[in-house]
Design a protein around this motif. Structure first.
Motif, short mmCIF file in Angstrom:
data_model
loop_
_atom_site.label_atom_id
_atom_site.label_comp_id
_atom_site.label_asym_id
_atom_site.label_seq_id
_atom_site.Cartn_x
_atom_site.Cartn_y
_atom_site.Cartn_z
N ARG A 47 0.83 -1.21 0.00
CA ARG A 47 0.00 0.00 0.00
C ARG A 47 0.86 1.25 0.00
N VAL A 48 1.93 1.23 0.76
CA VAL A 48 2.81 2.40 0.79
C VAL A 48 3.49 2.58 -0.56
N GLU A 49 3.89 1.48 -1.19
CA GLU A 49 4.51 1.59 -2.52
C GLU A 49 3.53 2.21 -3.51
N ARG A 50 2.28 1.73 -3.48
CA ARG A 50 1.27 2.29 -4.40
C ARG A 50 0.99 3.76 -4.07
N SER A 51 1.04 4.12 -2.79
CA SER A 51 0.81 5.52 -2.42
C SER A 51 1.97 6.38 -2.90
N MET A 52 3.21 5.83 -2.84
CA MET A 52 4.36 6.57 -3.35
C MET A 52 4.18 6.83 -4.85
N PHE A 53 3.68 5.80 -5.54
CA PHE A 53 3.42 5.93 -6.98
C PHE A 53 2.43 7.06 -7.23
N LEU A 54 1.32 7.06 -6.49
CA LEU A 54 0.29 8.07 -6.72
C LEU A 54 0.77 9.47 -6.32
N VAL A 94 -5.13 9.84 -1.68
CA VAL A 94 -4.16 8.76 -1.90
C VAL A 94 -4.27 7.73 -0.78
N CYS A 95 -4.39 8.22 0.43
CA CYS A 95 -4.52 7.34 1.60
C CYS A 95 -5.66 6.35 1.40
N PHE A 96 -6.82 6.84 1.00
CA PHE A 96 -7.98 5.95 0.81
C PHE A 96 -7.85 5.13 -0.47
N ASP A 97 -7.22 5.72 -1.50
CA ASP A 97 -7.03 5.00 -2.77
C ASP A 97 -6.31 3.67 -2.57
N VAL A 98 -5.35 3.64 -1.67
CA VAL A 98 -4.51 2.45 -1.55
C VAL A 98 -4.96 1.52 -0.43
#
Lengths: 148, 143
Positions: A59-66, A77-81
């Motif tokens: 989830r953190v990796e995907r949030s870094m991406f976003l 972003v928090c809720f997206d992941v």
């Protein structure tokens, strides 16, 4: 051993695929056809971290991406992941990445490699201490099952 | 000067099961299937001329002692080894075709990126397979 590993991999794939959805350990363990408590032990033995931590890093990796690639707000972003609490997200992000989500966004620009390569190779592996107090994957609605 | 990548190898846990998956499910064609003693030289390839042969290799003697083979099998099954990346002319159509053929181990449904549309799956043993439709995403595509 191969059969167990293959089933655990299927469960790990399920986390990579459905990280944005509410996931509890029961659902993920069911993918591997293993009881929740046994699943966490097996997962840790095979992949070197608990399923909870694996999912957090995904989830953190995907949030870094976003944060890098989009203009979405930190809250979005928090809720997206898949996080359901901004506080949990910010704390987890800081523990794993070493800076705040907005600090990270300010310091990084988009990366031009295929997304699958990013997902495989940029899931953060920092030396952050493993937090053992969390009993869930991070969803308020999830059943409380020990993941550590 | 090197002119072609002729053979690439991947490890599988069972050659017959691998052949069934890569040919009947994924849609590749069988290349070589030659036995020499107990060794079976088995390859698959993208249909058409001049493609790279993908050699399907099983861990085991005489190349590996049993302990090494065991370790390799464990690594394959936990997805720790590298796999293959293919190109398709229509990722979404292929996704539906693969599902209809009974493929279930998708790691990613077709997804649009600036470099094209790709999807992910695993072979029966745990090897990762990516399939990419290159180029600009069509206007009517959805993520």
């Amino acid at each position: 051993m191969e059969d167990l590993n293959r089933r655990l991999l299927r469960a790990r794939d399920a986390m990579d695929r459905a990280y944005a959805e509410p996931l509890d350990v029961r659902a993920v363990a069911a993918v591997a056809h293993i009881s929740p408590a046994h699943f966490s032990r097996c997962f840790r033995a095979v992949f070197g971290e608990t399923p909870h931590r694996y999912l957090q890093r995904r989830r953190v990796e995907r949030s870094m991406f976003l944060l890098r690639e989009t203009d979405r707000s930190v809250t979005d972003v928090c809720f997206d992941v898949g996080f359901t609490s901004l506080g949990t997200f910010s704390r987890t992000f800081r523990e794993i990445v070493g800076e705040t989500p907005s600090g990270y966004r300010n310091g990084h620009r988009p990366i031009v490699v295929p997304t699958c390569v990013q997902m495989a190779n940029t899931r953060p592996r920092s030396a952050a201490p493993v937090v053992t107090r969390s009993s869930r994957f991070g969803e308020a609605s999830a059943e409380a099952v020990s993941l550590t | 000067m090197i002119t072609k990548l002729n053979v690439a190898s991947i490890y599988v846990l069972d050659k017959d099961e691998a052949l069934d998956f890569y040919v009947n499910k994924l849609g590749l064609e069988k290349g070589n299937d030659v036995r020499q003693g107990s060794y079976r030289w088995l390859t698959v390839r993208v249909p058409g001329e001049g493609g790279t042969e993908i050699s399907l290799e099983q861990p085991g003697p005489p190349l590996h002692d049993e302990a090494t083979a065991d370790r390799l099998r464990e690594l394959i099954a936990k997805g720790a080894l590298n796999g293959l990346v293919f190109i398709t002319d229509n990722a979404r159509e292929l996704y539906e075709t693969l599902k209809a053929r009974g493929v279930t181990d998708f790691t990613q449904e077709p997804t649009d990126h600036f470099y094209g549309t790709d999807m992910g799956l695993r072979d029966p043993f745990g090897n990762p397979i990516r399939i990419l439709q290159q180029g600009n995403v069509p206007q009517d595509a959805t993520a």
